[in-house]
Design an enzyme around this catalytic site. Sequence first.
Site, PDB file in Angstrom:
ATOM      1  N   TYR A  73     -15.143  32.583 120.756  1.00 37.83           N
ATOM      2  CA  TYR A  73     -15.962  31.728 119.882  1.00 37.83           C
ATOM      3  C   TYR A  73     -16.555  32.558 118.748  1.00 37.83           C
ATOM      4  O   TYR A  73     -16.603  32.122 117.594  1.00 37.83           O
ATOM      5  CB  TYR A  73     -17.077  31.052 120.681  1.00 37.83           C
ATOM      6  CG  TYR A  73     -17.804  30.002 119.871  1.00 37.83           C
ATOM      7  CD1 TYR A  73     -17.392  28.676 119.907  1.00 37.83           C
ATOM      8  CD2 TYR A  73     -18.866  30.341 119.045  1.00 37.83           C
ATOM      9  CE1 TYR A  73     -18.017  27.709 119.139  1.00 37.83           C
ATOM     10  CE2 TYR A  73     -19.505  29.382 118.273  1.00 37.83           C
ATOM     11  CZ  TYR A  73     -19.073  28.067 118.323  1.00 37.83           C
ATOM     12  OH  TYR A  73     -19.684  27.115 117.559  1.00 37.83           O
ATOM     13  N   PHE A 125      -9.334  18.225  90.188  1.00 35.75           N
ATOM     14  CA  PHE A 125      -8.520  17.972  91.362  1.00 35.75           C
ATOM     15  C   PHE A 125      -9.287  16.978  92.225  1.00 35.75           C
ATOM     16  O   PHE A 125     -10.517  17.012  92.284  1.00 35.75           O
ATOM     17  CB  PHE A 125      -8.173  19.243  92.151  1.00 35.75           C
ATOM     18  CG  PHE A 125      -7.261  18.900  93.301  1.00 35.75           C
ATOM     19  CD1 PHE A 125      -5.951  18.523  93.051  1.00 35.75           C
ATOM     20  CD2 PHE A 125      -7.730  18.851  94.598  1.00 35.75           C
ATOM     21  CE1 PHE A 125      -5.111  18.122  94.087  1.00 35.75           C
ATOM     22  CE2 PHE A 125      -6.900  18.443  95.647  1.00 35.75           C
ATOM     23  CZ  PHE A 125      -5.587  18.080  95.391  1.00 35.75           C
ATOM     24  N   THR A 126      -8.553  16.117  92.906  1.00 37.09           N
ATOM     25  CA  THR A 126      -9.149  14.959  93.590  1.00 37.09           C
ATOM     26  C   THR A 126     -10.308  15.344  94.521  1.00 37.09           C
ATOM     27  O   THR A 126     -11.433  14.870  94.344  1.00 37.09           O
ATOM     28  CB  THR A 126      -8.049  14.229  94.392  1.00 37.09           C
ATOM     29  OG1 THR A 126      -7.381  15.180  95.217  1.00 37.09           O
ATOM     30  CG2 THR A 126      -7.037  13.582  93.462  1.00 37.09           C
ATOM     31  N   ASP A 216     -10.599  28.201  91.956  1.00 39.49           N
ATOM     32  CA  ASP A 216      -9.829  27.525  93.005  1.00 39.49           C
ATOM     33  C   ASP A 216      -8.531  28.318  93.087  1.00 39.49           C
ATOM     34  O   ASP A 216      -7.633  28.171  92.263  1.00 39.49           O
ATOM     35  CB  ASP A 216      -9.575  26.062  92.647  1.00 39.49           C
ATOM     36  CG  ASP A 216      -8.778  25.349  93.744  1.00 39.49           C
ATOM     37  OD1 ASP A 216      -8.114  26.046  94.549  1.00 39.49           O
ATOM     38  OD2 ASP A 216      -8.815  24.117  93.804  1.00 39.49           O
ATOM     39  N   LYS A 259      -1.240  26.307 101.112  1.00 37.53           N
ATOM     40  CA  LYS A 259      -0.240  26.386 100.027  1.00 37.53           C
ATOM     41  C   LYS A 259       0.299  27.811  99.950  1.00 37.53           C
ATOM     42  O   LYS A 259       1.134  28.206 100.754  1.00 37.53           O
ATOM     43  CB  LYS A 259      -0.864  25.941  98.706  1.00 37.53           C
ATOM     44  CG  LYS A 259      -1.083  24.436  98.579  1.00 37.53           C
ATOM     45  CD  LYS A 259      -2.310  23.953  99.253  1.00 37.53           C
ATOM     46  CE  LYS A 259      -2.695  22.550  98.842  1.00 37.53           C
ATOM     47  NZ  LYS A 259      -3.818  22.058  99.634  1.00 37.53           N
ATOM     48  N   ARG A 383       0.699  10.811  91.208  1.00 42.80           N
ATOM     49  CA  ARG A 383      -0.374  11.613  90.606  1.00 42.80           C
ATOM     50  C   ARG A 383      -0.667  11.018  89.245  1.00 42.80           C
ATOM     51  O   ARG A 383      -0.243  11.498  88.217  1.00 42.80           O
ATOM     52  CB  ARG A 383       0.023  13.094  90.463  1.00 42.80           C
ATOM     53  CG  ARG A 383       0.236  13.819  91.780  1.00 42.80           C
ATOM     54  CD  ARG A 383      -1.019  14.394  92.434  1.00 42.80           C
ATOM     55  NE  ARG A 383      -1.867  13.493  93.169  1.00 42.80           N
ATOM     56  CZ  ARG A 383      -2.695  13.882  94.144  1.00 42.80           C
ATOM     57  NH1 ARG A 383      -2.765  15.141  94.512  1.00 42.80           N
ATOM     58  NH2 ARG A 383      -3.472  13.029  94.749  1.00 42.80           N
ATOM     59  N   PHE A 450      -6.122   7.059  96.702  1.00 40.60           N
ATOM     60  CA  PHE A 450      -4.656   7.214  96.750  1.00 40.60           C
ATOM     61  C   PHE A 450      -4.138   7.428  98.163  1.00 40.60           C
ATOM     62  O   PHE A 450      -3.014   7.081  98.473  1.00 40.60           O
ATOM     63  CB  PHE A 450      -4.214   8.386  95.854  1.00 40.60           C
ATOM     64  CG  PHE A 450      -4.876   9.694  96.183  1.00 40.60           C
ATOM     65  CD1 PHE A 450      -6.140   9.991  95.678  1.00 40.60           C
ATOM     66  CD2 PHE A 450      -4.253  10.611  97.011  1.00 40.60           C
ATOM     67  CE1 PHE A 450      -6.759  11.179  96.012  1.00 40.60           C
ATOM     68  CE2 PHE A 450      -4.866  11.800  97.345  1.00 40.60           C
ATOM     69  CZ  PHE A 450      -6.132  12.085  96.842  1.00 40.60           C
TER      70      PHE A 450
HETATM   71  N1  F0G Z   1      -7.470  22.572  95.428  1.00 39.30           N
HETATM   72  C1  F0G Z   1      -6.214  22.315  95.050  1.00 39.30           C
HETATM   73  C2  F0G Z   1      -5.734  22.805  93.734  1.00 39.30           C
HETATM   74  C3  F0G Z   1      -5.358  21.581  95.876  1.00 39.30           C
HETATM   75  O1  F0G Z   1      -4.117  21.340  95.486  1.00 39.30           O
HETATM   76  C4  F0G Z   1      -5.850  21.118  97.121  1.00 39.30           C
HETATM   77  C5  F0G Z   1      -5.005  20.324  98.006  1.00 39.30           C
HETATM   78  C6  F0G Z   1      -7.160  21.415  97.473  1.00 39.30           C
HETATM   79  C7  F0G Z   1      -7.943  22.142  96.605  1.00 39.30           C
HETATM   80  C8  F0G Z   1      -7.762  20.944  98.768  1.00 39.30           C
HETATM   81  O2  F0G Z   1      -7.260  21.675  99.816  1.00 39.30           O
HETATM   82  O3  F0G Z   1      -5.984  20.001 101.184  1.00 39.30           O
HETATM   83  O4  F0G Z   1      -6.653  22.227 102.111  1.00 39.30           O
HETATM   84  O5  F0G Z   1      -8.355  20.469 101.716  1.00 39.30           O
HETATM   85  N2  F0G Z   1      -3.951  19.804  97.645  1.00 39.30           N
HETATM   86  C9  F0G Z   1      -3.027  19.032  98.454  1.00 39.30           C
HETATM   87  C10 F0G Z   1      -1.914  18.539  97.580  1.00 39.30           C
HETATM   88  C11 F0G Z   1      -3.663  17.962  99.264  1.00 39.30           C
HETATM   89  O6  F0G Z   1      -1.072  17.789  98.105  1.00 39.30           O
HETATM   90  O7  F0G Z   1      -1.873  18.874  96.410  1.00 39.30           O
HETATM   91  P1  F0G Z   1      -7.056  21.049 101.287  1.00 39.30           P
END
Ligand code: F0G
Length: 466
Positions: A73, A125-126, A216, A259, A383, A450
Amino acid sequence: MSRRAWAEPWKIKMVEHLRMTTPEERRRAIAEAGYNPFLLPSRLVYIDLLTDSGTSAMSDVQWAGLMRGDEAYAGSENYYRLERAVREHYGYKHLIPTHQGRGAEHLLSQLCIREGQVVPGNMYFTTTKLHQELAGGKFVDVIVDEAHDPENEHPFKGNVDLAKMQKLIDDVGPERIAYLSLETNVNMAGGQPCSLENIRATCALCRAHGVPVFLDATRALENCYFIQQREPGYRDKTLSQILREICDQTDGCTFSAKKDALVNIGGFLAINDDTLATRARNLVVVYEGLHTYGGMAGRDMEALAIGIEESVSWAHQHARIGQVEYLGRKLLEAGVPIVRPIGSHGVFLNAAAFLPHVPRDQFPAQSLAAALYVDSGVRGMERGAVSAGRSKETSQSLYPELELVRLTIPRRVYTQAHMDVVIESVAELHRHRERVVGLQMTYEPEFLRFFQARFEPVTGDRVLRD
Ligand code: F0G
């Protein structure tokens, strides 16, 4: 141009069987999924280009690393290994692990944004933007104009527009700016990189006004590959050296390990400031887990530490981005409108140009993604307007200039022959594009719509006419 063909610096040791489906099965499946590829069961997908997130194939070394998970832990051995890898390659002093990228975004936003502050960024970014808004911030786009033009061939479309950033500082005052959120290899722009010259100038401007910069770094290494290829003076540098040059300009980073780092789950917040790190370690225990695991198992942290070592390999990035370029070049040859230059993590179809007969409020990118699935079982991701959601102030739907379908390539997963199947299907759809029907939204979730929104075709019951 090199004289000889090249291939991936790995071979395949284990395979995963794919299930082929009939067009009738796919029509039924996409209707049941409300014409949203996110709601399809993956067993009904042939080639899954929904995302490059968490979908990479791990190496035999990473799989072996899973067996070395120290599932304590507190104070897991794998945490210290990960900390060393992050310090060596990203350079930041403090590591706060999280379950994935958005966990780190949540912590950073809660720690550094005060109600009413603005958070500039090089395109939204979303999840990042949502966490900024939930913390009381307002996102302001400061990316160069070229990024919004899918045809523009600028080699560094991820760059910050220094004049826009300066104007924001002048207009609101530096104390109302929480920090600059700087994304390497900008996802929503089509996987477009920033130049080191621009990163340096941007960070100098922010420093001069006391505005922190948080990176990021999710696809920073893919950005490093583009810098090495395109920016004068970097040909002989390693990706690791370039990465350090980027990170050293900034105050910290959020990172989705799913990624670049070749693992299926994980992420972290990394920062230099001791006081902020103490606050982050205090907050992480509320939302993620103890500060030495943050939501990851010990074995996940081990695979991630190894994945970081593998991701700094030039040969790996050359093959990874080379495969994306192969797909993009063939689609361009077939006359398909895509975002140019070809990005790092996927090829982005310009759905607005692809389907000129589908108006923006009938979601051309959503329609095209659904039609592509019906045609060949290939799953891509919208997108465009669905992803952009609604304005925080007016609640009106946002219509970004880019209306795209992302064909995202998982790392080390598909072969060139898979890419050929994708190319055939997209080219065929483009030749008969009038067959694709627009969609209307029938269910809209409150957050990140989305992912779970549902649709139906505006006329008849088919998104792809015979
Ligand atoms: N920042 C970027 C540039 C991303 O592309 C993503 C995730 C995140 C942050 C968030 O990271 O998913 O680990 O919580 N992108 C995925 C995509 C979901 O399909 O582009 P996460």
